[in-house]
Design an enzyme around this catalytic site. Structure first.
Site, PDB file in Angstrom:
ATOM      1  N   THR A   1      -1.215   0.360  15.532  1.00  0.00           N
ATOM      2  CA  THR A   1      -0.864  -0.891  14.855  1.00  0.00           C
ATOM      3  C   THR A   1      -0.086  -0.718  13.553  1.00  0.00           C
ATOM      4  O   THR A   1       0.710  -1.596  13.201  1.00  0.00           O
ATOM      5  CB  THR A   1      -2.137  -1.701  14.539  1.00  0.00           C
TER       6      THR A   1
ATOM      7  N   LYS B   1      -6.455  -9.193  18.137  1.00  0.00           N
ATOM      8  CA  LYS B   1      -7.805  -9.686  18.441  1.00  0.00           C
ATOM      9  C   LYS B   1      -8.429 -10.444  17.272  1.00  0.00           C
ATOM     10  O   LYS B   1      -8.976 -11.543  17.454  1.00  0.00           O
ATOM     11  CB  LYS B   1      -8.664  -8.461  18.796  1.00  0.00           C
TER      12      LYS B   1
ATOM     13  N   THR C   1     -15.125  -2.931   9.743  1.00  0.00           N
ATOM     14  CA  THR C   1     -13.967  -3.707   9.268  1.00  0.00           C
ATOM     15  C   THR C   1     -13.980  -5.140   9.820  1.00  0.00           C
ATOM     16  O   THR C   1     -13.185  -5.963   9.383  1.00  0.00           O
ATOM     17  CB  THR C   1     -12.633  -3.043   9.697  1.00  0.00           C
TER      18      THR C   1
ATOM     19  N   SER D   1      -8.325  -5.451   2.691  1.00  0.00           N
ATOM     20  CA  SER D   1      -9.573  -4.680   2.698  1.00  0.00           C
ATOM     21  C   SER D   1      -9.964  -4.345   1.269  1.00  0.00           C
ATOM     22  O   SER D   1      -9.133  -4.151   0.400  1.00  0.00           O
ATOM     23  CB  SER D   1      -9.386  -3.394   3.501  1.00  0.00           C
TER      24      SER D   1
ATOM     25  N   HIS E   1      -4.208 -13.310   8.572  1.00  0.00           N
ATOM     26  CA  HIS E   1      -3.810 -11.899   8.523  1.00  0.00           C
ATOM     27  C   HIS E   1      -4.036 -11.282   9.896  1.00  0.00           C
ATOM     28  O   HIS E   1      -5.043 -11.553  10.555  1.00  0.00           O
ATOM     29  CB  HIS E   1      -4.599 -11.141   7.459  1.00  0.00           C
TER      30      HIS E   1
ATOM     31  N   CYS F   1      -3.983  -5.240   2.368  1.00  0.00           N
ATOM     32  CA  CYS F   1      -2.978  -6.085   3.033  1.00  0.00           C
ATOM     33  C   CYS F   1      -2.765  -7.443   2.358  1.00  0.00           C
ATOM     34  O   CYS F   1      -2.031  -8.270   2.893  1.00  0.00           O
ATOM     35  CB  CYS F   1      -3.361  -6.289   4.491  1.00  0.00           C
TER      36      CYS F   1
ATOM     37  N   ARG G   1      -9.552 -14.456  17.205  1.00  0.00           N
ATOM     38  CA  ARG G   1     -10.970 -14.812  17.151  1.00  0.00           C
ATOM     39  C   ARG G   1     -11.276 -15.674  15.919  1.00  0.00           C
ATOM     40  O   ARG G   1     -12.031 -16.647  16.011  1.00  0.00           O
ATOM     41  CB  ARG G   1     -11.822 -13.536  17.128  1.00  0.00           C
TER      42      ARG G   1
ATOM     43  N   ASN H   1       0.932  -4.297  12.752  1.00  0.00           N
ATOM     44  CA  ASN H   1       0.370  -4.754  11.480  1.00  0.00           C
ATOM     45  C   ASN H   1       1.225  -4.239  10.331  1.00  0.00           C
ATOM     46  O   ASN H   1       1.233  -3.045  10.048  1.00  0.00           O
ATOM     47  CB  ASN H   1      -1.067  -4.224  11.340  1.00  0.00           C
TER      48      ASN H   1
ATOM     49  N   GLU I   1       0.843  -1.201   0.000  1.00  0.00           N
ATOM     50  CA  GLU I   1       0.000   0.000   0.000  1.00  0.00           C
ATOM     51  C   GLU I   1       0.869   1.236   0.000  1.00  0.00           C
ATOM     52  O   GLU I   1       0.353   2.353  -0.010  1.00  0.00           O
ATOM     53  CB  GLU I   1      -0.869   0.047   1.266  1.00  0.00           C
TER      54      GLU I   1
END
Lengths: 138, 347
Positions: free
Chosen positions: B154, B240, B202, B297, B235, B113, B244, B267, B81
Site C-alpha cells: 500500500t 478495507k 492499528t 497514527s 483516510h 498521515c 468499514r 496509501n 512523513e
C-alpha cells in the site's frame, strides 16, 4: 557546483528565469550579463513558459562516474537516461533530461514541457539540488 | 465571508506496481491481498521525485486554478512523513518555486498521515484571525515500507495542496474538529529507514476510534446526519478501513466513491485524505456538502464540514484533474520498483 552556486541559480533552475535584452529583445537561457547581439548591458529577467520541442537527443548508458568529485549518486542509479537539446517556444535552446518515458518514445520534434524534479543529491549528507527537467507533452 | 478553499491542486507520479508483482516476490497470495486490502496497485515515485517535487507540482496546480498573486500567500505548511531533509524545511523550497517572495511564514509538519489536514487547520486560523490573506496547506509523501512487510502493498506516493482564504472560495469550510490521543499504533524512530506498526492494533483502538470519534463529533456539533452530505472522504490506508468506517457511520458507497482512490494509487500517507478531497472537488457541484476525516497514527483525526460554492465550476477547468494522473501510468516490475525506491544498497 558548490552550495552557493546552487543557491544563486535557484531562479534559473526552479522557474526557468533567463534574460531579455532591453535594447534588442534578444532572449537568453541561461541568463547572461551582456547581450551578444547588440552588446547592451541592460538585460532584464525573463521567465520562460517551459514548453518546447526536441531538437536532438542521446541515450546515456554509460554515465561519467562523479567527474567533479561531488558524490553525485543519481546518474549511477538510473541508467539509461535521456539527454536532449530542447528549443523553448520563445527561442533559446537548453540541454535537459527527459523523464517519465522510455528511450524508444523519444523522437526529434516531439513536444515537451518542464517538470520540477531532483537534479542531484550530493551523497546522503549533502544538499539536494532541485530544478527543471522535461517530459513529453503530446 | 467564510474561510474556505480558494483553490486545490494534486499530483500523483506516473509509476505503478501491481499487487501481483509484489506478491510474486514474497510468495503471498495476490488475490487474497487484493480482496482483503481492496487495492490493486500503488503509485511509485520516480527516482528524482520526493515530497518536495510532489508538493511543488501540486501547489503549482493549485495556483493555476486561482486568480491570486503568489506574493499574497502569507503561510506555507506541508505535512509529510518523508520530508527529504531532517533539518531544512520543505516549505521554503515549495514557496521559492511558487515565487511567494520572502514575506511568508513556514514550518514543516509531521503527524503520520494527517499532517496535511493539520496544515489546513493552521491556515484557517491564520486567515480567520486576519494575520494572513492566503495560506498554502498541503500533504505529500513518498511513503516508506520495508521489503516484504504488509505495508509494501500500500505505501505509495502523491500529494495535494490547498490555498486557504476568504475571497472567491470554491468550497466554504463550515467547521473543523479534531480527536486526538496518545496511541502508539504506527511509528518510525529517528534514523530508521522504515516505519514499524502494531499489526491489528492499528484498527479498532487506532484508526476506527479516531476516525469515528472525529466524524461523530462533527455531526453532533453541526446537527447533521450522513444523509446531509453528498460526499464523504475518510483516510484510506487501504480499501478495507475507510469502507468499514463509512458503513459504521451510516454512509453509502455512493457517498464515498468519488474520493475513494486507494484501490488505484495506494496509501499516499499525508496525501491520502487530501487527494480524496481533491478528487471530490474535481467533480462536485455547487451546493453540495462534503465531510472529510483524516487519520494520523500516533494518533488523531481532523474532520471538516465543507460546502461547495458556484466558483468551483470555472476553477476546476484550469489544472489537471486527479483522473488524468490516475490514468497516466507506467507499470514497473519489482526490480525497477526496488531501484526507484532505493531499496538496493550501492557503494
Amino acid at each position: 557546483m558548490t552550495v552557493p552556486q546552487i543557491w544563486r541559480k535557484i531562479p534559473q533552475f526552479y522557474n526557468l528565469y533567463g534574460k531579455k535584452c532591453s535594447s534588442c529583445n534578444k532572449l537568453y537561457f541561461p541568463p547572461r550579463d551582456i547581450c551578444v547581439e547588440c552588446g547592451d548591458h541592460k538585460l532584464e529577467n525573463f521567465k520562460f513558459r517551459g514548453k518546447g520541442n526536441i531538437i536532438t537527443y542521446t541515450i546515456i548508458r554509460t554515465p561519467l562516474s562523479d567527474p567533479e568529485g561531488e558524490l553525485i549518486d543519481r546518474p549511477a542509479r538510473e541508467i539509461p537516461y535521456i539527454l536532449a537539446v530542447i528549443e523553448l517556444e520563445e527561442g533559446p535552446r537548453l540541454t535537459s533530461e527527459i523523464v517519465d518515458c522510455s528511450p524508444d518514445e523519444v523522437k526529434i520534434g516531439k513536444k515537451v514541457e518542464s517538470v520540477f524534479r531532483k537534479i542531484v543529491e550530493k551523497g546522503p549528507k549533502g544538499v539536494i539540488q532541485y530544478g527543471y527537467k522535461f517530459r513529453l507533452s503530446g | 465571508m467564510k474561510t474556505g478553499i480558494v483553490s486545490w491542486g494534486a499530483y500523483i507520479p506516473c509509476y505503478r506496481i501491481k499487487v501481483e508483482e509484489i506478491s510474486k516476490i514474497w510468495g503471498s497470495d495476490a488475490e487474497s491481498i487484493k480482496r482483503g486490502l481492496k487495492i490493486s496497485e500503488k503509485a511509485v515515485p520516480g527516482i528524482d521525485e520526493d515530497t518536495v517535487t510532489i508538493s511543488v507540482t501540486a501547489s503549482r496546480n493549485a495556483l493555476k486554478r486561482s486568480k491570486i498573486d503568489p506574493i499574497e500567500i502569507g503561510a506555507v505548511y506541508f505535512g509529510s512523513e518523508s520530508h527529504p531533509y531532517a533539518v531544512k524545511p520543505t516549505g521554503t523550497i515549495v514557496a521559492e518555486a511558487l515565487e511567494t517572495g520572502p514575506d511568508y511564514t513556514t514550518v514543516d509538519l509531521e503527524f503520520a498521515c494527517k499532517a496535511g489536514t493539520a496544515a489546513i487547520q493552521i491556515c484557517m486560523g491564520l486567515v480567520k484571525s486576519g494575520m494572513i490573506k492566503y495560506g498554502l496547506a498541503g500533504g505529500a509523501d513518498t511513503a516508506q515500507s520495508a521489503p516484504g512487510d504488509a505495508l509494501e502493498f500500500t505505501a505509495a506516493a502523491g500529494g495535494a495542496a490547498f490555498i486557504i482564504g476568504k475571497k472567491d472560495v470554491c468550497a466554504e469550510i463550515n467547521h473543523t474538529v479534531s480527536f486526538t490521543t496518545d496511541t502508539p499504533d504506527f511509528w518510525r524512530r529517528e534514523d530508521q529507514k522504515y516505519p514499524s506498526h502494531g499489526g491489528g492494533f492499528t484498527g479498532k483502538p487506532a484508526y476506527f476510534r479516531h476516525v469515528l470519534g472525529a466524524a461523530k463529533k462533527m455531526m453532533k456539533t453541526m446537527g447533521t446526519t450522513p444523509k446531509d452530505y453528498d460526499h464523504a472522504v475518510f483516510h484510506q490506508p487501504n480499501g478495507k478501513f475507510p469502507s468499514r468506517a463509512a458503513k459504521m457511520l451510516g454512509f453509502s458507497e455512493e457517498q464515498t466513491k468519488q474520493g475513494f482512490l486507494v484501490p488505484f494509487i495506494g496509501n499516499t500517507y499525508s496525501g491520502a485524505s487530501m487527494l480524496g478531497l481533491a478528487a471530490v472537488l474535481d467533480q462536485a457541484k455547487p451546493g453540495q456538502r462534503i465531510i472529510v476525516t483524516s487519520y494520523g497514527s500516533g494518533a488523531g483525526s481532523d474532520c471538516f464540514d465543507i460546502s461547495v460554492t458556484e466558483k468551483i465550476t470555472e476553477a476546476r477547468k484550469k489544472a489537471p484533474l486527479i483522473k488524468t494522473y490516475i490514468e497516466n501510468k507506467r507499470y514497473l516490475n519489482y526490480a525497477d520498483y526496488s531501484k526507484k525506491t532505493k531499496q538496493y544498497i550501492m557503494e
